[in-house]
Design a protein around this motif. Sequence first.
Motif, short mmCIF file in Angstrom:
data_model
loop_
_atom_site.label_atom_id
_atom_site.label_comp_id
_atom_site.label_asym_id
_atom_site.label_seq_id
_atom_site.Cartn_x
_atom_site.Cartn_y
_atom_site.Cartn_z
N LEU A 1 52.50 29.31 41.02
CA LEU A 1 53.49 29.40 42.09
C LEU A 1 53.12 30.59 42.95
O LEU A 1 53.12 31.74 42.49
CB LEU A 1 54.89 29.59 41.49
CG LEU A 1 56.04 29.77 42.47
CD1 LEU A 1 56.23 28.51 43.32
CD2 LEU A 1 57.33 30.10 41.70
N LEU A 2 52.79 30.32 44.20
CA LEU A 2 52.45 31.39 45.14
C LEU A 2 53.69 31.74 45.94
O LEU A 2 54.35 30.86 46.49
CB LEU A 2 51.33 30.94 46.08
CG LEU A 2 50.02 30.53 45.40
CD1 LEU A 2 49.04 29.98 46.42
CD2 LEU A 2 49.42 31.70 44.65
N LEU A 3 54.02 33.02 45.98
CA LEU A 3 55.21 33.49 46.68
C LEU A 3 54.87 34.60 47.64
O LEU A 3 54.00 35.42 47.36
CB LEU A 3 56.23 34.06 45.69
CG LEU A 3 56.84 33.14 44.66
CD1 LEU A 3 57.69 33.95 43.68
CD2 LEU A 3 57.71 32.10 45.33
N ASN A 4 55.59 34.64 48.76
CA ASN A 4 55.56 35.82 49.61
C ASN A 4 56.48 36.85 48.98
O ASN A 4 57.47 36.50 48.33
CB ASN A 4 56.09 35.50 51.01
CG ASN A 4 55.04 34.89 51.90
OD1 ASN A 4 53.86 34.91 51.60
ND2 ASN A 4 55.50 34.33 53.00
N SER B 1 53.55 34.88 34.13
CA SER B 1 52.65 36.00 34.36
C SER B 1 52.59 36.24 35.87
O SER B 1 52.60 35.28 36.64
CB SER B 1 51.25 35.69 33.83
OG SER B 1 51.29 35.49 32.45
N ILE B 2 52.52 37.48 36.26
CA ILE B 2 52.55 37.82 37.68
C ILE B 2 51.27 38.52 38.07
O ILE B 2 50.85 39.49 37.42
CB ILE B 2 53.78 38.69 38.00
CG1 ILE B 2 55.06 37.97 37.56
CG2 ILE B 2 53.82 39.05 39.48
CD1 ILE B 2 56.29 38.84 37.58
N PHE B 3 50.68 38.04 39.14
CA PHE B 3 49.44 38.58 39.67
C PHE B 3 49.69 38.98 41.12
O PHE B 3 50.18 38.18 41.91
CB PHE B 3 48.33 37.54 39.62
CG PHE B 3 47.99 37.12 38.21
CD1 PHE B 3 46.90 37.68 37.56
CD2 PHE B 3 48.76 36.19 37.53
CE1 PHE B 3 46.59 37.31 36.26
CE2 PHE B 3 48.46 35.81 36.23
CZ PHE B 3 47.38 36.38 35.60
N TRP C 1 45.47 34.08 43.49
CA TRP C 1 45.30 32.82 42.77
C TRP C 1 44.00 32.84 41.97
O TRP C 1 43.98 32.46 40.80
CB TRP C 1 45.34 31.65 43.74
CG TRP C 1 45.11 30.33 43.09
CD1 TRP C 1 45.89 29.72 42.15
CD2 TRP C 1 44.01 29.46 43.31
NE1 TRP C 1 45.35 28.52 41.78
CE2 TRP C 1 44.18 28.33 42.48
CE3 TRP C 1 42.88 29.51 44.14
CZ2 TRP C 1 43.28 27.28 42.45
CZ3 TRP C 1 42.00 28.45 44.11
CH2 TRP C 1 42.20 27.36 43.28
N LEU C 2 42.92 33.32 42.57
CA LEU C 2 41.64 33.38 41.85
C LEU C 2 41.70 34.37 40.68
O LEU C 2 41.04 34.16 39.67
CB LEU C 2 40.50 33.75 42.81
CG LEU C 2 40.13 32.66 43.82
CD1 LEU C 2 39.11 33.19 44.83
CD2 LEU C 2 39.60 31.42 43.13
N LEU C 3 42.49 35.42 40.82
CA LEU C 3 42.68 36.38 39.73
C LEU C 3 43.39 35.71 38.55
O LEU C 3 43.06 35.96 37.39
CB LEU C 3 43.49 37.57 40.25
CG LEU C 3 43.69 38.76 39.33
CD1 LEU C 3 42.35 39.40 38.95
CD2 LEU C 3 44.59 39.79 40.02
N ALA C 4 44.33 34.84 38.85
CA ALA C 4 45.10 34.15 37.80
C ALA C 4 44.38 32.93 37.24
O ALA C 4 44.61 32.54 36.09
CB ALA C 4 46.46 33.72 38.36
N LEU C 5 43.52 32.33 38.01
CA LEU C 5 42.88 31.05 37.65
C LEU C 5 42.19 31.03 36.29
O LEU C 5 42.34 30.05 35.54
CB LEU C 5 41.90 30.64 38.76
CG LEU C 5 41.41 29.22 38.76
CD1 LEU C 5 42.56 28.22 38.84
CD2 LEU C 5 40.46 29.00 39.93
N PRO C 6 41.46 32.06 35.88
CA PRO C 6 40.80 32.01 34.57
C PRO C 6 41.75 31.87 33.38
O PRO C 6 41.34 31.47 32.30
CB PRO C 6 40.04 33.33 34.50
CG PRO C 6 39.84 33.75 35.90
CD PRO C 6 41.06 33.25 36.63
N GLN C 7 43.03 32.19 33.58
CA GLN C 7 44.00 32.07 32.51
C GLN C 7 44.33 30.61 32.19
O GLN C 7 44.93 30.32 31.17
CB GLN C 7 45.30 32.80 32.89
CG GLN C 7 45.12 34.25 33.20
CD GLN C 7 44.92 35.09 31.96
OE1 GLN C 7 45.42 34.77 30.90
NE2 GLN C 7 44.18 36.18 32.10
#
Length: 113
Positions: free
Chosen positions: A83-86, A30-32, A71-77
Amino acid sequence: MTVFNRKIETQNILESIFDQKSKIKNIDISIFVIDGGSSDGTYELISNSFPEVVFEVREGLYWNSGMRAAWLLALPQEFDFYLLLNNDVELFNSTFSNLEKVLFKNPDIHKQI
């Protein structure tokens, strides 16, 4: 990931992720994306070309704040891994298939991290 006025780089990384995503079997990706308020058409690009991306515009957020917001947007999932990417990263064509091999060779790896 966080983005700001680098539409081409954003398109390239998203295309790379989606291309690899279609080739792996055992990992759901999933991409955020948090956009700091781009004025170069990034919003339209993501909205039109990548509708499955969870995308929010948050004016004035730059790299560190934007990465944290993504990351906080994805965290509830409650994913097993994040994986954090530039958006200017160039992934190897085997990035996600290699991750898949490592994860399934070591199924308890998330307990070690």
